[in-house]
Write an enzyme that holds these catalytic residues in place. Structure first.
Site, PDB file in Angstrom:
ATOM      1  N   MET A 193      -6.184  51.217  26.132  1.00  0.00           N
ATOM      2  CA  MET A 193      -5.458  51.666  27.324  1.00  0.00           C
ATOM      3  C   MET A 193      -4.853  53.052  27.141  1.00  0.00           C
ATOM      4  O   MET A 193      -5.099  53.949  27.943  1.00  0.00           O
ATOM      5  CB  MET A 193      -4.347  50.659  27.671  1.00  0.00           C
ATOM      6  CG  MET A 193      -4.851  49.315  28.108  1.00  0.00           C
ATOM      7  SD  MET A 193      -6.010  49.404  29.476  1.00  0.00           S
ATOM      8  CE  MET A 193      -4.950  49.870  30.827  1.00  0.00           C
TER       9      MET A 193
ATOM     10  N   ASP B 293      -0.488  58.147  17.696  1.00  0.00           N
ATOM     11  CA  ASP B 293      -0.774  56.814  17.169  1.00  0.00           C
ATOM     12  C   ASP B 293      -0.188  56.745  15.768  1.00  0.00           C
ATOM     13  O   ASP B 293       0.451  57.692  15.310  1.00  0.00           O
ATOM     14  CB  ASP B 293      -2.290  56.526  17.194  1.00  0.00           C
ATOM     15  CG  ASP B 293      -2.569  55.029  17.306  1.00  0.00           C
ATOM     16  OD1 ASP B 293      -2.158  54.276  16.405  1.00  0.00           O
ATOM     17  OD2 ASP B 293      -3.178  54.602  18.312  1.00  0.00           O
TER      18      ASP B 293
ATOM     19  N   GLU C  81       1.073  44.718  22.199  1.00  0.00           N
ATOM     20  CA  GLU C  81       1.900  43.900  23.100  1.00  0.00           C
ATOM     21  C   GLU C  81       2.869  43.058  22.261  1.00  0.00           C
ATOM     22  O   GLU C  81       2.672  41.857  22.063  1.00  0.00           O
ATOM     23  CB  GLU C  81       0.964  43.021  23.950  1.00  0.00           C
ATOM     24  CG  GLU C  81       1.624  42.297  25.100  1.00  0.00           C
ATOM     25  CD  GLU C  81       2.035  43.203  26.255  1.00  0.00           C
ATOM     26  OE1 GLU C  81       2.198  44.406  26.059  1.00  0.00           O
ATOM     27  OE2 GLU C  81       2.239  42.671  27.352  1.00  0.00           O
TER      28      GLU C  81
ATOM     29  N   LYS D 135       7.725  47.417  20.285  1.00  0.00           N
ATOM     30  CA  LYS D 135       8.018  48.321  21.410  1.00  0.00           C
ATOM     31  C   LYS D 135       9.488  48.752  21.353  1.00  0.00           C
ATOM     32  O   LYS D 135       9.801  49.937  21.519  1.00  0.00           O
ATOM     33  CB  LYS D 135       7.692  47.637  22.744  1.00  0.00           C
ATOM     34  CG  LYS D 135       6.161  47.488  22.976  1.00  0.00           C
ATOM     35  CD  LYS D 135       5.828  46.992  24.362  1.00  0.00           C
ATOM     36  CE  LYS D 135       4.405  46.506  24.535  1.00  0.00           C
ATOM     37  NZ  LYS D 135       3.410  47.446  24.978  1.00  0.00           N
TER      38      LYS D 135
ATOM     39  N   HIS E 226       1.906  50.062  34.995  1.00  0.00           N
ATOM     40  CA  HIS E 226       0.877  49.132  34.523  1.00  0.00           C
ATOM     41  C   HIS E 226      -0.491  49.519  35.053  1.00  0.00           C
ATOM     42  O   HIS E 226      -0.821  49.254  36.215  1.00  0.00           O
ATOM     43  CB  HIS E 226       1.253  47.702  34.942  1.00  0.00           C
ATOM     44  CG  HIS E 226       0.321  46.668  34.407  1.00  0.00           C
ATOM     45  ND1 HIS E 226      -0.134  45.601  35.142  1.00  0.00           N
ATOM     46  CD2 HIS E 226      -0.281  46.553  33.204  1.00  0.00           C
ATOM     47  CE1 HIS E 226      -0.956  44.876  34.408  1.00  0.00           C
ATOM     48  NE2 HIS E 226      -1.065  45.443  33.233  1.00  0.00           N
TER      49      HIS E 226
ATOM     50  N   ASN F 155      -7.669  48.020  33.362  1.00  0.00           N
ATOM     51  CA  ASN F 155      -8.806  48.384  32.524  1.00  0.00           C
ATOM     52  C   ASN F 155     -10.111  48.179  33.299  1.00  0.00           C
ATOM     53  O   ASN F 155     -10.289  47.106  33.874  1.00  0.00           O
ATOM     54  CB  ASN F 155      -8.744  47.439  31.298  1.00  0.00           C
ATOM     55  CG  ASN F 155      -9.773  47.764  30.257  1.00  0.00           C
ATOM     56  OD1 ASN F 155     -10.442  48.795  30.336  1.00  0.00           O
ATOM     57  ND2 ASN F 155      -9.897  46.880  29.282  1.00  0.00           N
TER      58      ASN F 155
ATOM     59  N   GLU G  10       0.479  49.387  38.885  1.00  0.00           N
ATOM     60  CA  GLU G  10       1.699  48.685  39.316  1.00  0.00           C
ATOM     61  C   GLU G  10       2.917  49.435  38.768  1.00  0.00           C
ATOM     62  O   GLU G  10       2.961  49.762  37.580  1.00  0.00           O
ATOM     63  CB  GLU G  10       1.685  47.243  38.790  1.00  0.00           C
ATOM     64  CG  GLU G  10       0.695  46.356  39.535  1.00  0.00           C
ATOM     65  CD  GLU G  10       0.612  44.941  38.955  1.00  0.00           C
ATOM     66  OE1 GLU G  10       0.452  43.993  39.733  1.00  0.00           O
ATOM     67  OE2 GLU G  10       0.695  44.778  37.722  1.00  0.00           O
TER      68      GLU G  10
ATOM     69  N   ASN H 253      -2.190  40.377  37.787  1.00  0.00           N
ATOM     70  CA  ASN H 253      -2.614  39.398  36.779  1.00  0.00           C
ATOM     71  C   ASN H 253      -2.181  37.987  37.154  1.00  0.00           C
ATOM     72  O   ASN H 253      -2.880  37.019  36.884  1.00  0.00           O
ATOM     73  CB  ASN H 253      -2.049  39.758  35.404  1.00  0.00           C
ATOM     74  CG  ASN H 253      -2.837  40.889  34.787  1.00  0.00           C
ATOM     75  OD1 ASN H 253      -3.941  41.201  35.245  1.00  0.00           O
ATOM     76  ND2 ASN H 253      -2.285  41.522  33.772  1.00  0.00           N
TER      77      ASN H 253
HETATM   78  P1  NAI Z   1      -4.937  48.319  21.502  1.00  0.00           P
HETATM   79  O1  NAI Z   1      -4.699  47.351  20.406  1.00  0.00           O
HETATM   80  O2  NAI Z   1      -6.317  48.693  21.853  1.00  0.00           O
HETATM   81  O3  NAI Z   1      -4.167  49.678  21.152  1.00  0.00           O
HETATM   82  C1  NAI Z   1      -2.867  49.756  20.674  1.00  0.00           C
HETATM   83  C2  NAI Z   1      -2.743  51.049  19.875  1.00  0.00           C
HETATM   84  O4  NAI Z   1      -1.369  51.262  19.603  1.00  0.00           O
HETATM   85  C3  NAI Z   1      -3.476  51.022  18.557  1.00  0.00           C
HETATM   86  O5  NAI Z   1      -4.307  52.167  18.432  1.00  0.00           O
HETATM   87  C4  NAI Z   1      -2.360  51.059  17.534  1.00  0.00           C
HETATM   88  O6  NAI Z   1      -2.707  51.755  16.345  1.00  0.00           O
HETATM   89  C5  NAI Z   1      -1.262  51.776  18.292  1.00  0.00           C
HETATM   90  N1  NAI Z   1       0.087  51.484  17.807  1.00  0.00           N
HETATM   91  C6  NAI Z   1       0.628  50.284  17.525  1.00  0.00           C
HETATM   92  N2  NAI Z   1       1.899  50.440  17.145  1.00  0.00           N
HETATM   93  C7  NAI Z   1       2.178  51.772  17.198  1.00  0.00           C
HETATM   94  C8  NAI Z   1       3.334  52.548  16.953  1.00  0.00           C
HETATM   95  N3  NAI Z   1       4.483  51.997  16.573  1.00  0.00           N
HETATM   96  N4  NAI Z   1       3.251  53.864  17.105  1.00  0.00           N
HETATM   97  C9  NAI Z   1       2.117  54.466  17.504  1.00  0.00           C
HETATM   98  N5  NAI Z   1       0.989  53.765  17.775  1.00  0.00           N
HETATM   99  C10 NAI Z   1       1.020  52.435  17.614  1.00  0.00           C
HETATM  100  O7  NAI Z   1      -4.135  47.777  22.756  1.00  0.00           O
HETATM  101  P2  NAI Z   1      -4.410  47.993  24.317  1.00  0.00           P
HETATM  102  O8  NAI Z   1      -5.352  46.975  24.801  1.00  0.00           O
HETATM  103  O9  NAI Z   1      -4.681  49.420  24.544  1.00  0.00           O
HETATM  104  O10 NAI Z   1      -2.995  47.618  24.926  1.00  0.00           O
HETATM  105  C11 NAI Z   1      -1.885  48.484  24.830  1.00  0.00           C
HETATM  106  C12 NAI Z   1      -0.830  48.046  25.817  1.00  0.00           C
HETATM  107  O11 NAI Z   1      -1.395  48.057  27.132  1.00  0.00           O
HETATM  108  C13 NAI Z   1      -0.328  46.637  25.628  1.00  0.00           C
HETATM  109  O12 NAI Z   1       1.034  46.610  25.966  1.00  0.00           O
HETATM  110  C14 NAI Z   1      -1.146  45.801  26.607  1.00  0.00           C
HETATM  111  O13 NAI Z   1      -0.484  44.649  27.011  1.00  0.00           O
HETATM  112  C15 NAI Z   1      -1.262  46.773  27.744  1.00  0.00           C
HETATM  113  N6  NAI Z   1      -2.403  46.559  28.636  1.00  0.00           N
HETATM  114  C16 NAI Z   1      -3.635  46.237  28.155  1.00  0.00           C
HETATM  115  C17 NAI Z   1      -4.726  46.062  29.009  1.00  0.00           C
HETATM  116  C18 NAI Z   1      -6.087  45.782  28.504  1.00  0.00           C
HETATM  117  O14 NAI Z   1      -6.975  45.420  29.303  1.00  0.00           O
HETATM  118  N7  NAI Z   1      -6.337  45.937  27.222  1.00  0.00           N
HETATM  119  C19 NAI Z   1      -4.540  46.212  30.489  1.00  0.00           C
HETATM  120  C20 NAI Z   1      -3.216  46.618  30.873  1.00  0.00           C
HETATM  121  C21 NAI Z   1      -2.188  46.748  29.974  1.00  0.00           C
END
Ligand code: NAI
Length: 669
Positions: free
Chosen positions: A313, A332, A387, A392, A435, A438, A447, A485
């Protein structure tokens, strides 16, 4: 008194007819504006000028089209036909003027605007990126009705014109020039000179080559029509979207017979416009405008966006913001976590921008920034890390003291209540949910999530930011699953229950696509990722009566995550689901679609009752743009109301047959 149009004559005797619609930022061909144009044409005929140049005084563009709001009030085909014939007569008058006529186009020139331009002898447009020329009527469930089908096919040839009308896509200035839709495409500073030049020099008007005229030949037309129908069938189900098929039929029957084609255009478009499909698509168009209006309640403008979390995302949000012209820093945990995101950004820029220089500029706008140097400079900070509440909150503790005073602090959380996330902030009112869905580049909705203690002004600023990056903001209350959702999940879970009951995935998916969903729920679950579905379902189950099917849990524990692991409910080869064919009658329940859709409708009603969104229209807009809910059904709440009405009409009809003919008056015959 002229409210919308004014004329001035230059030293060469050319009349410049300026369209500047009163009380509106955009020019639209309302009945009043058309009536006034008609009166102006009377004066112009009398004046017999050396030329006529039609232009717009609005910075937004030439003419955005006919009055879509008025379309939604048309219920009778006869009334629609009357209005269309009036427009035909006015545009005919433009075409018949003795002097050379030029449409001078900048910005949006769509639908009725393009049809007015087509009635002129020449067209000149700007070659800047804001200029878009098209005939998008099929997207509203109709086809061009102000002479567009006749004049476009004559001007640029049958297939190019049909392609523009059937896809509804808008052309850039240079693309319009290439197909002959405009005679010249020039930089803005040369626009007036070019229009004047055409009026004075009177070159031979554009004509298509004989090859482009050939498909209009009476012998070839049925074949071409058949081929076009097959092409359209790949995109649109004729039961759900009749307009492109009606256009092909109209063209096949009457092309090259000008008079008959005008008559048929008026009749066919009038029929389409009063149909449920067109009325619902028009409704969705107007709801989209309502969503955009949510983003106009604040004049917040961002230049620099800092995104934290370069995963699926965050990486795609950062790329999207850079594509929209923002300066972006992407953070990251370590550089190696950003390589995929940067690769995806490059692919997105190549796909959308095409020209290498533009791609290079977009890449220059996005910077990997694991040291978080972008934080104090950013106008908007978007958190998209794992998540996880603690992760966070820990991140916000580092961020808060470094933020610019007026910067927005946003989270992309999909399930954690904002009240929980903002608890540890010094200023909890500051955090707002942004929000995204994807895939970010495809899903238009965002949102805007507010907790009870979120600053209202900040939520408005977040909506303005979403609008700034070309997304549709939907304000929602922070509660499990927010709106989209929460409504989608019961539908997906019911589909999995049906699988457990022995119905095949293909049959379930087909029932949903037959209803009008863009993708079946089984394939959708695989596409979203079964791990994500499970996480959202578990989160919802904490506070709502949601049963999470065991099968989902087992599959996730076995690493069957859907498309991304090449195995979910389906097997995937080269990213394509291997779906077994649906065998006629086998395990297909007659009410399959109802079983799934009613779960969605039920949840939609609950969301409205709980005030997750402020009204039924915004709910419908959110669900259509967030889930793809069959747009031609007008949204879930509208569908419920309509189904109820249809059921009532059916009952009245039944009783009426038994009573007397007077009953039919109630239901309109
Ligand atoms: P993901 O696991 O693909 O990516 C998360 C990234 O955050 C990773 O690259 C990780 O290295 C990085 N990260 C973790 N802790 C960190 C920190 N303290 N500092 C810097 N970077 C850090 O996760 P995704 O799927 O992208 O989800 C991210 C957020 O978006 C979550 O809150 C999720 O609920 C939300 N979300 C996800 C959707 C989806 O379809 N995957 C849709 C809408 C929202």
């Amino acid at each position: 008194m002229n409210k919308h149009w004014r004329t001035e004559q230059d030293q060469d005797g050319i009349i410049w007819l300026h369209f500047d619609q009163a009380d509106s930022s955009t020019n639209v061909l309302t009945i009043e504006a058309l009536g006034e144009l008609n009166a102006q044409l009377g004066d112009i005929e009398q004046a017999n000028p050396a030329g006529l140049i039609i232009c717009s005084d609005k910075s937004s563009g030439f003419i955005a089209g006919a009055d879509v709001k008025a379309f939604s009030r048309i219920t009778e085909a006869e009334e629609a036909k009357k209005q269309i014939l009036q427009a035909h007569a006015i545009f005919d008058r433009v075409e018949k003027l003795k002097c050379p006529t030029v449409a001078m186009i900048h910005g949006f020139c769509l639908g009725g605007g393009t049809e007015l331009a087509l009635a002129c002898r020449y067209r000149v447009c700007c070659n800047d990126p804001a200029t878009r020329i098209g005939l998008p009527e099929v997207r509203l469930g109709i086809f061009p009705g102000f002479g567009g089908t006749v004049r476009s096919t004559q001007l640029i040839g049958h297939l190019p014109a049909l392609n523009i009308m059937l896809t509804g896509r808008a052309l850039s200035g240079s693309a319009a020039r290439r197909v002959g839709l405009v005679d010249m495409s020039v930089p803005e500073r040369q626009l007036k000179v070019a229009a004047h030049h055409l009026a004075i020099t009177k070159p031979k008007p554009h004509q298509p080559t004989w090859q482009l005229q050939l498909p209009g030949n009476g012998l070839l037309r049925p074949l071409v029509g058949h081929f076009l129908k097959k092409q359209v069938a790949k995109q649109a189900n004729p039961v759900h979207y009749p307009a492109p098929y009606a256009l092909i039929k109209h063209w096949t029957k009457y092309a090259n017979n000008r008079k008959a084609m005008f008559t048929s255009e008026a009749e066919e478009v009038a029929k389409l416009i009063s149909s449920d499909t067109a009325q619902n698509l028009i409704r969705i168009f107007l709801l989209q405008e309502q969503l955009k209006a949510q983003g106009r309640k604040s004049d917040f403008k961002a230049k620099h966006v800092h995104v934290i979390g370069g995963g699926i995302m965050g990486g795609d949000i950062a790329a999207w913001c850079a594509l929209q012209g923002m300066q972006v820093t992407l953070q990251d945990r370590a550089p190696e976590f950003l390589s995929q995101a940067m690769g995806r950004a490059h692919s997105l820029f190549k796909k959308k921008l095409k020209k290498p220089l533009l791609v290079r500029d977009a890449l220059d706008r996005i910077m990997p920034d694991c040291k978080a140097t972008g934080v104090p400079k950013a106008d908007v900070v978007i958190e998209a890390i794992f998540e996880n509440v603690e992760a966070k909150q820990a991140l916000y503790a580092q961020l808060e003291p470094r933020l610019k005073k007026d910067a927005l602090l946003c989270t992309n959380t999909s399930s954690i209540p904002l009240e929980v996330l903002n608890k540890t902030l010094k200023n909890p009112a500051r955090l707002v949910g942004l929000h995204f869905f994807n895939p970010v580049a495809k899903m238009q909705l965002v949102e805007i999530v507010s907790a009870t203690n979120t600053d209202k002004n900040i939520a408005l600023q977040a909506a303005a930011f979403a609008k700034q990056i070309g997304r549709l903001p939907l304000p929602v209350k922070s509660s499990p699953g927010f709106l989209v959702n929460r409504i989608l999940m019961p539908y997906l879970l019911e589909a999995i229950v049906l699988l457990d009951n022995g119905v095949s995935g293909s049959a379930i998916d087909q029932a949903a696509t037959d209803f009008g969903m863009p993708m079946g729920p089984i394939e959708l679950a695989d596409t979203v990722g079964l791990d994500i579905c499970l996480a959202v379902a578990d989160k919802l189950a904490e506070s709502l009566p949601v049963n999470v099917p065991e099968r989902l849990r087992t599959m996730v524990s076995e690493g069957k995550l859907g498309r991304k692991s090449n195995q979910g409910f389906y097997l995937y080869t080269k990213g394509k689901a291997q779906k077994p064919a649906v065998t006629e009658g086998a395990n297909v329940l007659p009410d399959l679609a109802d079983r799934m859709i009613i779960c969605m409708l039920n949840e939609a009603v609950a969301c409205l009752r709980e005030g997750i969104v402020s009204d039924a229209n915004l709910l419908d807009a959110g669900v259509v743009f967030g889930t793809g809910f069959a747009p031609f059904r007008g949204g879930p709440m509208h569908y419920i109301a309509h189904e109820k009405r249809a059921a009532m009409q059916q009952r009245i009809k039944t009783f009426g047959a038994e009573a007397d003919a007077g009953w039919t008056d109630i239901i309109g015959g």
